[in-house]
Design a protein around this motif. Structure first.
Motif, short mmCIF file in Angstrom:
data_model
loop_
_atom_site.label_atom_id
_atom_site.label_comp_id
_atom_site.label_asym_id
_atom_site.label_seq_id
_atom_site.Cartn_x
_atom_site.Cartn_y
_atom_site.Cartn_z
N ARG A 199 0.84 -1.21 0.00
CA ARG A 199 0.00 0.00 0.00
C ARG A 199 0.87 1.25 0.00
N MET A 200 1.94 1.25 0.78
CA MET A 200 2.85 2.39 0.82
C MET A 200 3.52 2.61 -0.55
N GLU A 201 3.88 1.52 -1.20
CA GLU A 201 4.47 1.61 -2.53
C GLU A 201 3.48 2.22 -3.52
N SER A 202 2.22 1.80 -3.41
CA SER A 202 1.18 2.33 -4.27
C SER A 202 0.97 3.82 -4.01
N LEU A 203 0.96 4.22 -2.74
CA LEU A 203 0.81 5.64 -2.40
C LEU A 203 1.99 6.46 -2.91
N GLN A 204 3.20 5.91 -2.77
CA GLN A 204 4.39 6.60 -3.25
C GLN A 204 4.32 6.79 -4.76
N ALA A 205 3.86 5.79 -5.48
CA ALA A 205 3.72 5.89 -6.93
C ALA A 205 2.69 6.97 -7.28
N ILE B 235 1.95 9.60 -5.50
CA ILE B 235 2.57 10.90 -5.22
C ILE B 235 3.53 11.29 -6.33
N TRP B 236 4.34 10.33 -6.79
CA TRP B 236 5.27 10.63 -7.88
C TRP B 236 4.49 11.04 -9.14
N GLU B 237 3.36 10.40 -9.37
CA GLU B 237 2.55 10.74 -10.53
C GLU B 237 2.00 12.17 -10.41
N GLU C 122 3.45 14.58 -8.82
CA GLU C 122 4.57 15.51 -8.92
C GLU C 122 4.95 15.80 -10.36
#
Length: 79
Positions: A66-72, A74-76, A78
């Motif tokens: 889930r954290m990896e998905s959230l990080q992705a 956020i990167w999107e 940005e």
């Protein structure tokens, strides 16, 4: 010193009849409520920590995904 109970009295009260029913139906073994509670406590004591640790590992894996998905996400944003 007595060993701690891994299941509460309420849990044992709820699970004992289920264990009795299972043993009767599947194995044709009839045990009383006291024996069912004792068996449940014995099993919980022997395997409870392994089940708990596996559940924690599964939760960590799910949280990491889930954290990896959230990080992705956020990167999107940005970009």
């Amino acid at each position: 010193m007595a060993s701690p109970h891994f299941l509460s009295d309420a849990q044992l009260q709820q699970l004992a009849p289920q264990l009795q029913h299972y043993l009767s139906e599947q194995l044709a073994v009839d045990i009383g409520n006291f024996d069912a509670r004792f068996l449940l406590d014995f099993i919980a004591e022997r395997v409870g920590s392994e089940i708990y640790n596996k559940a924690l590992q599964d939760a960590q894996t799910a949280l990491a995904a889930r954290m990896e998905s959230l990080q992705a996400a956020i990167w999107e944003l940005e970009r």
